[in-house]
Design a protein around this motif. Structure first.
Motif, PDB file in Angstrom:
ATOM      1  N   PRO A 289      33.917  43.323  30.526  1.00 18.17           N
ATOM      2  CA  PRO A 289      35.233  42.676  30.535  1.00 18.17           C
ATOM      3  C   PRO A 289      35.417  41.686  31.686  1.00 18.17           C
ATOM      4  N   VAL A 290      34.374  41.413  32.478  1.00 20.27           N
ATOM      5  CA  VAL A 290      34.579  40.603  33.678  1.00 20.27           C
ATOM      6  C   VAL A 290      34.921  39.168  33.306  1.00 20.27           C
ATOM      7  N   ASN A 291      35.562  38.483  34.232  1.00 20.68           N
ATOM      8  CA  ASN A 291      35.969  37.080  34.039  1.00 20.68           C
ATOM      9  C   ASN A 291      36.836  36.895  32.793  1.00 20.68           C
ATOM     10  N   ASP A 292      37.744  37.831  32.597  1.00 21.29           N
ATOM     11  CA  ASP A 292      38.725  37.749  31.510  1.00 21.29           C
ATOM     12  C   ASP A 292      38.062  37.633  30.140  1.00 21.29           C
ATOM     13  N   ALA A 293      36.906  38.272  29.999  1.00 25.96           N
ATOM     14  CA  ALA A 293      36.228  38.286  28.702  1.00 25.96           C
ATOM     15  C   ALA A 293      36.689  39.538  27.951  1.00 25.96           C
TER      16      ALA A 293
END
Ligand code: 8OZ
Length: 371
Positions: free
Chosen positions: A235-239
């Motif tokens: 889920p990093v970087n608003d993924a």
């Protein structure tokens, strides 16, 4: 039984052991240029007996628009190639192997880092809710501009040019960064990609940019020198999660199998965080099923310790294991894992930016034992 300490071929690249240094952003490339401090850092980790079987460099932008953070290196200009050449020569002189990670950040950027101060590009015009790092410190990511369909060949050409630069700089190959919420993942996931052209909509359309990039890089330097990093559920970087990650990534690896890549590199779970995200409502992802439809060299990453890594290779679940934080803090990680020696602790404050402190001054067993 196969051992973590056994040699392996990743395509055309011969690794002395199966312990890989993961790509790690360290922000010490002032002016986007590789330098002597970076050469020392990588060379410290290159010994085939004590260090990495393969070093994957920190992410390097493939073009000026691909930069998203201060002081990350590039791999698209003659000066950058010349700087990297000193690093690859030193790593090879130490007996090591090194590939460079090819990166386009897409919308994880800020106008102050973009040529002409314009908006960064993405699959979408919706901004990422998150921060990046500039001369002003941490700032919100800028609102991007969606790439026009007629601009996509230029993006693919930039990857191809960067791959050529990598070979000219003496690298053993490249790893395309298809993970962690950056440009290629911004196209892959239906939580981000809101396009209505041939690069949005169906799984095949969302995967099209990645597949065309991989085809172009392979056409330029060969599949045996080309790897790819993926992070199906991070889920990093608003993924935000894709609506069907299993089907999406199943399509991706099936489409890539004919390219006979040197390796596929899977981040399992949240990059640098939890391997199991079920308490965050993320459906379990079946990495073994992905591997079964793929068949080529399989590199795994995220939170592996010594026992897990030995077991993953011995059981055949993986061909090799990439270590990030442990390689930052332990230049002689392979020796320590072989001897079951204690590991140095990571100093988080010196991860990003700065100089030699927390970069080239972590002790080896040898230096720690010296009088
Ligand atoms: C940490 C800080 C900045 C960039 C990634 C390239 O996550 C990165 C990165 C990591 O893949």
């Amino acid at each position: 039984m196969t051992s973590l300490f056994d040699p392996i071929h990743f395509g055309d690249i011969a690794l002395a052991n199966r312990i890989v240094m993961a790509p790690l952003t360290r922000n010490r490339a002032v002016g986007q240029l590789p330098n002597d401090l970076m050469r020392e850092y990588y060379t410290q980790r290159a010994d085939p007996v004590t260090g990495a079987g393969l070093i994957i460099t920190e992410a390097a932008q493939i073009c000026a628009e691909g930069q998203g953070y201060l002081d990350t290196p590039g791999i698209h200009t003659p000066e950058q190639v010349a700087g990297w050449r000193k690093i690859t020569d030193a790593v090879h002189g130490a007996g090591g192997r090194i590939v460079i990670q090819l990166w386009h950040v897409g919308r994880i950027s800020h106008v102050s880092l973009q040529p002409g101060g314009v908006a960064p590009v993405s699959s979408t015009a919706r901004p990422a809710l998150g921060k990046t790092f500039t001369t002003e410190g941490f700032v919100d990511c800028s609102t991007p501009r969606a790439l026009r369909t007629d601009e996509i060949p230029g993006v693919i050409a930039a990857y191809r040019h960067a791959a050529r630069c990598a070979i000219d700089a003496g690298f053993d190959g490249v790893e395309v960064h298809g993970a962690n919420g950056y440009l290629l993942e911004q196209f892959l996931r239906d939580s981000i990609n809101d396009r209505s052209d041939a690069y949005g909509g169906s799984i095949a359309n969302r995967a099209r940019l990645l597949v065309e990039v991989m085809q172009a890089v392979v056409a330029e330097i060969g599949g045996g020198r080309t790897g790819l990093r993926l992070s199906p559920v991070t889920p990093v970087n608003d993924a935000a999660q894709d609506s069907d990650a299993q089907a999406l990534y199943g399509h991706v690896v099936s489409a890539l199998a004919p390219l006979k890549l040197a390796f596929l590199h899977l981040i399992e779970g949240q990059t640098g965080g939890a391997r199991d995200l079920s308490d965050k409502g993320v459906k379990p992802f079946d990495y073994a099923a992905l591997r079964a439809v793929y068949g080529g060299p399989w590199l795994v990453n995220n939170g592996y310790d010594r026992v897990m890594a030995i077991e993953a290779v011995a059981s055949g679940a993986a061909d090799a294991v990439a270590f990030g934080k442990a390689f930052i803090a332990n230049p002689d990680l392979t020796r320590r894992l072989r001897e079951d020696a204690p590991l140095n602790k990571l100093v988080p404050a010196t991860l990003y930016g700065g100089g030699a402190s927390g970069y080239t001054d972590y002790p080896t067993l040898h230096t720690a034992a010296a009088p």
